[in-house]
Scaffold this active site. Structure first.
Site, mmCIF file in Angstrom:
data_model
loop_
_atom_site.group_PDB
_atom_site.id
_atom_site.type_symbol
_atom_site.label_atom_id
_atom_site.label_comp_id
_atom_site.label_asym_id
_atom_site.label_seq_id
_atom_site.Cartn_x
_atom_site.Cartn_y
_atom_site.Cartn_z
ATOM 1 N N CYS A 63 0.889 -1.168 0.130
ATOM 2 C CA CYS A 63 -0.023 0.118 -0.004
ATOM 3 C C CYS A 63 0.737 1.424 0.155
ATOM 4 C CB CYS A 63 -0.998 -0.139 1.287
ATOM 5 S SG CYS A 63 -2.469 1.230 1.150
ATOM 6 N N HIS B 171 -3.457 -5.426 1.058
ATOM 7 C CA HIS B 171 -2.896 -6.049 2.305
ATOM 8 C C HIS B 171 -2.824 -7.248 2.945
ATOM 9 C CE1 HIS B 171 -2.166 -1.799 3.870
ATOM 10 N NE2 HIS B 171 -3.272 -1.506 3.136
ATOM 11 N N GLU C 198 -0.845 -8.728 4.971
ATOM 12 C CA GLU C 198 -0.689 -8.803 6.311
ATOM 13 C C GLU C 198 -1.960 -8.661 7.167
ATOM 14 O OE1 GLU C 198 -0.222 -6.155 4.769
ATOM 15 O OE2 GLU C 198 -0.345 -4.303 5.795
#
Lengths: 80, 252
Positions: free
Chosen positions: B86, B203, B205
């Site tokens: 990002c 994302h 994560e």
């Protein structure tokens, strides 16, 4: 010396903000607005001996930081 | 292995990455402040999401001048695996470590939602454990994620198979309705010419545990574990990558 740097998106890059502003102006009753492109404007106060030196410095700053050459181009005006 | 997570003023997903490294994978992780000049023994570097320097001027434009970015560039040039997620992706393109630029979403809306991505290249340290054409369900959260590259740069990316992720429908088919931000060629993530630097808007994560709705992001982190264990990278005797071979930068 003072320099003004105008940064604009290259013509090939779509500008959704400009498009939205144009549509708002149409809604406000200005159908003659045929296009809007939004950009950035910088006023620089420079320690430079001549207009030429100020222009060269402003161009260096624009190349390094103020504009991204992948998507933007810029124009410089120098005044006393 | 050691994940080094760079923290800029305005980063806000650094703990998400740290949590995955430490608690989900059980590996070592450390934060590296943007004013430091050492990556603290990194085997892999993560540039996390957020709004570095408030996204002032342009996203990533100020962060690229942080002292730590010199170390990130040197690590990348030694072949070390680097991923920008990002805002981290935005920093990498501004720094010239990846080609192109990220612009305001086509429909001007900040998008925060689970989307589908197709893995289009397994030839990176962050995707080597994925299946060909695997579709991942991973969230995005961005207002400026519209990937742009001029026609020549785009042709080169496609020719060299540097497009790593594309927005698709759940079956992995390209569909304009599945492209959330107007990215050219539905690009969600790319790598550099040397393939060790990856940037992606979604994302992973935040998609590593069932409780968070998806574990599809885990393959990104398991891939880099596998890569480092296999000797890929800056510390494992991998080949030195010349700046020319990196082949990305508008600003060398």
């Amino acid at each position: 010396m003072h320099a003004r740097v105008f940064v604009t998106l290259k013509p090939s890059v779509f500008d959704p903000q400009g498009k939205t502003i144009q549509e708002a102006l149409h809604t406000l009753g200005y159908p003659g607005v045929q296009d809007v492109r939004q950009g950035k404007y910088f006023e620089l106060d420079l320690d430079a001996p001549t207009a030429e030196a100020a222009r060269a410095l402003a161009a260096e700053l624009a190349d390094k930081l103020l504009a991204n050459p992948v998507i933007e181009s810029y124009r410089i005006e120098v005044t006393d | 292995m050691q994940f080094s997570i760079v923290v800029f003023p305005g980063s806000n997903r650094e703990h998400d990455a740290w949590h995955v490294a430490r608690h989900v994978l059980g590996e070592s992780a450390t934060y590296v402040h943007h004013k430091e000049s050492d990556l603290k023994g990194a085997d892999a570097v993560i540039l996390p999401g957020g709004f570095a320097y408030g996204d002032y001027l342009r996203t990533g434009a100020i962060a690229r001048f942080s002292p730590i970015m010199g170390a990130v560039r040197a690590f990348a040039e030694r072949g070390g695996p680097v991923i920008g997620i990002c805002n981290g992706f935005q920093v990498l393109v501004e720094a010239g470590l990846l080609p192109g630029a990220l612009l305001r979403n086509e429909r001007l809306k900040f998008i925060c939602d689970f989307l589908h991505l197709r893995v289009d290249s397994l030839d990176t340290p962050f995707t080597r454990r994925a299946r060909p054409g695997q579709v991942l369900c991973i969230p995005v959260a961005h207002g400026e994620g519209r990937y742009f590259a001029d026609p020549d740069a785009l042709a080169q990316l496609e020719r060299q198979q540097q497009v790593v992720f594309r927005y698709t429908d759940p079956e992995g088919r390209l569909d304009p309705a599945a492209n959330p931000n107007g990215s050219v060629n539905a690009i969600a993530g790319i790598c550099n010419a040397a393939r060790n630097v990856v940037g992606m808007m979604p994302h992973p994560e935040d998609a590593c545990e069932t409780e968070l709705g998806s574990r599809d992001g885990l393959v990104i982190f398991e891939s880099v574990l596998d890569a480092v264990a296999s000797g890929v990278g800056a510390n494992g005797g991998g080949a030195h990558v010349s700046t020319a071979a990196m082949g990305a930068g508008r600003r060398p």
